[in-house]
Design an enzyme around this catalytic site. Structure first.
Site, PDB file in Angstrom:
ATOM      1  N   CYS A   1       0.813  -1.225   0.000  1.00 22.03           N
ATOM      2  CA  CYS A   1       0.000   0.000   0.000  1.00 22.03           C
ATOM      3  C   CYS A   1       0.842   1.268   0.000  1.00 22.03           C
ATOM      4  CB  CYS A   1      -0.908   0.020   1.218  1.00 22.03           C
ATOM      5  SG  CYS A   1      -1.715  -1.546   1.529  1.00 22.03           S
TER       6      CYS A   1
ATOM      7  N   HIS B   1      -8.205   2.371  -3.988  1.00 22.94           N
ATOM      8  CA  HIS B   1      -6.840   2.073  -3.531  1.00 22.94           C
ATOM      9  C   HIS B   1      -6.153   1.039  -4.423  1.00 22.94           C
ATOM     10  CE1 HIS B   1      -3.473   1.433  -0.967  1.00 22.94           C
ATOM     11  NE2 HIS B   1      -3.955   0.478  -0.204  1.00 22.94           N
TER      12      HIS B   1
END
Ligand SMILES: [Zn+2]
Lengths: 391, 162
Positions: free
Chosen positions: A87, A338
């Site tokens: 991430c 995301h």
């Protein structure tokens, strides 16, 4: 050599459940980035760092950076490599690009990040996420997908500090309201507190709108040494003032604390110190709202409010427009989505726009901006501080 | 077995699609953890030089960097700190919802976030005792020269002490 480093261009593809392939999205993001600054000659870019976490699993492609270079029409001569920290891949690549330019190893570096996560059969990305945690230990416990982890974080934070489900809801409503105004975001509609509170149960206390989605898309940003940047843009220069990244554990059994993120406190302290910035001086922040509870804890551990008061801080509007530190002004992960490698770059683009003064929803007179990512089993934290002036 | 879209993979084992770790000594130097697990023991490696007991077990001590380590038993009963129940999004291979996890204090050794099996929705609460539960998982067809031998495997979760 120790040079100042500026952001001179940034752009992203449309994010969401997208038609197309990973390489398509990198081209769309590069096009948006080139359009952001017509004075930039892409042929002069001498470095490329590509951020992508799941490229091998969902696109069956390693050695990604030269492929992206070929597709976006550049021929790097000082660096051409991929960076992976799930991430936080994008912000990690920005840190490395910053360091290369600062030290004179490169002059103009493109950082491109993105993923094609949706596969023809959707089970595959969910299943593949067992690689996101320590596969042999936490993966085997079914902890690849993060909702149970953050549900436990939320339960513990509620128990310890009196954080309420409504506080989580405020974060969803704010970030979805912001993403509805961002045409590149995955979610184009706002949600009401009523909708949020009656959302489908995922892992109690987390419901649907507490969780960021799975997303396809890419983003690109270009950094340059200050002396070159001055000749390559008429827009105000935005500097990277300081950066830090910290990790104190990986496997769940080694988490020192579930409600205070030690690595975040370390990374924040390092970044503030290198940037000569006090938390109270940050005008705008993009923090890692993978779940609503994350944004609340980040307000605390980044030093924007006292420990334990994050829920009350967001409920009081202190991290919204007009408050102390407007946060996730472009919609954050909850609104934009995301695509792992793209997120840190998306944050860098939004902070750049806020500091240049041309954001879609502008924070008046913003001069200092911060981005933050967490990654894995809350196992690493990455903080970058940008400013209209150097540290 | 058939693999739609990729007919050449019919019947082939893919390590990249395996939920569980490799447990044979050819592919894992801490294979003894799994051998002990089959005996109902929950173990880790203890450093003989500095006394450190890290988890997961490993070949080198992360504190003094010695490779002089021995296997020791850890408790198999712990106390529940808190519980989560995943209603939606349970990954393939982990049964029907809810997928229950608990933060478990393993008698002061470590705080484990582990899967709880043999447990109904709402059954488990803070303060309850849970114990190690070992179960068989799919064997790995491993090549030895021209031969393929199925390597049996186990994995662990915890379950309520009734
Ligand atoms: Zn030792």
């Amino acid at each position: 050599m120790d040079r100042n480093v500026c952001v001179i261009a940034g752009g992203m593809s449309k994010w969401g459940v997208r038609d197309g392939s990973q390489r398509d999205f990198f081209q769309e993001a590069a096009k948006a980035c080139y359009d952001d600054n017509p004075q930039l000659n892409p042929k002069e870019i001498d470095g490329l760092l590509v951020a992508s976490a799941y490229t091998e699993r969902t696109s069956y492609q390693t050695h990604l950076a030269p492929l992206v270079a070929e597709y976006v029409g550049i021929q790097p001569k000082n660096i051409c490599a991929r960076v992976e920290l799930l991430c936080a891949s994008g912000s990690s690549a920005i840190i490395l690009a910053f360091a290369m330019i600062k030290s004179g190893q490169a002059d103009i570096v493109m950082v491109a990040g993105g993923e094609k996560l949706y596969t023809p059969q959707k089970w595959e990305i969910f299943y593949s996420e067992l690689a996101s945690v320590d596969h042999d230990w936490d993966g085997g416990q079914g902890l690849g997908l993060p909702p149970p982890v953050f549900a436990m974080v939320a339960k513990q934070h509620m128990l310890k500090y009196g954080t309420k489900k409504e506080h989580l809801g405020v974060v969803s409503v704010k970030n979805r309201r912001n993403s509805a105004k961002n045409p590149k975001a995955q979610f184009q509609t706002p949600v009401t507190m009523e909708e949020v509170m009656s959302g489908r149960m995922i892992v109690p206390p987390l419901t649907l709108y507490d969780c960021c989605p799975i997303t396809d898309g890419a983003a690109c940003i270009v950094l340059a040494a200050e002396e070159m940047a001055k000749d390559m843009t008429d827009k105000p220069l935005v500097y990277i003032r300081g950066t830090a990244q910290a990790s104190v554990n990986n496997m769940s059994a080694n988490m020192p604390n579930w409600t205070t993120w030690e690595a975040l406190k370390i990374a924040a302290q390092q970044a503030y110190s290198k940037s000569k910035v006090d938390p109270k001086e940050v005008n705008v922040a993009m923090t890692h709202d993978c779940f609503t509870i994350s944004e609340i804890i980040e307000m605390e551990d980044l030093g924007f409010c006292k420990k334990g008061e994050g829920g009350f801080f967001v409920a009081d509007g202190q991290n919204d427009f007009g408050g102390q530190v407007p946060t996730n002004t472009d919609g954050g992960l909850l609104g934009c989505g995301h695509p792992f490698g793209g997120t840190g770059i998306r944050q860098g683009i939004e902070v750049t726009r806020q500091l240049r003064g041309d954001a879609i929803q502008q924070v008046p007179n913003a001069t200092i901006g911060l981005t933050h990512n967490l990654s894995g089993f809350i196992a690493a934290h990455t903080v970058l501080i940008y400013g209209r002036e150097v540290a | 077995m058939s693999t739609p879209g990729i007919s050449i993979l019919d019947g082939k084992y893919m390590v990249t699609m395996d939920l569980f770790p490799q447990q044979s000594k050819e592919f894992n130097q801490i294979y003894k953890f799994y051998e002990y697990l089959k005996e109902g023991r929950f173990t880790t490696t203890k450093c003989k030089d500095c006394g450190s007991e890290p988890f997961p077990p490993r070949v080198m001590c992360p504190d003094c960097y010695s490779t002089n380590v021995e296997w020791i038993d850890w408790p198999t009963i712990g106390t529940v700190i808190d519980v989560t129940e995943e209603a939606v999004g349970v990954p393939l291979g982990f049964g029907k919802p809810p997928l229950v996890h608990a933060l478990v204090d393993l008698d002061g050794k470590k705080t484990f976030f582990v899967r709880i099996i043999n447990c109904k929705t709402g059954e488990l609460k803070s303060g309850d005792k849970v114990k190690l539960a070992v179960f068989d998982v799919d064997p790995v067809p491993q090549e030895f020269g021209r031969e393929v031998i199925n390597i049996p495997r186990v994995f662990y979760a915890f379950e309520p002490v009734k």
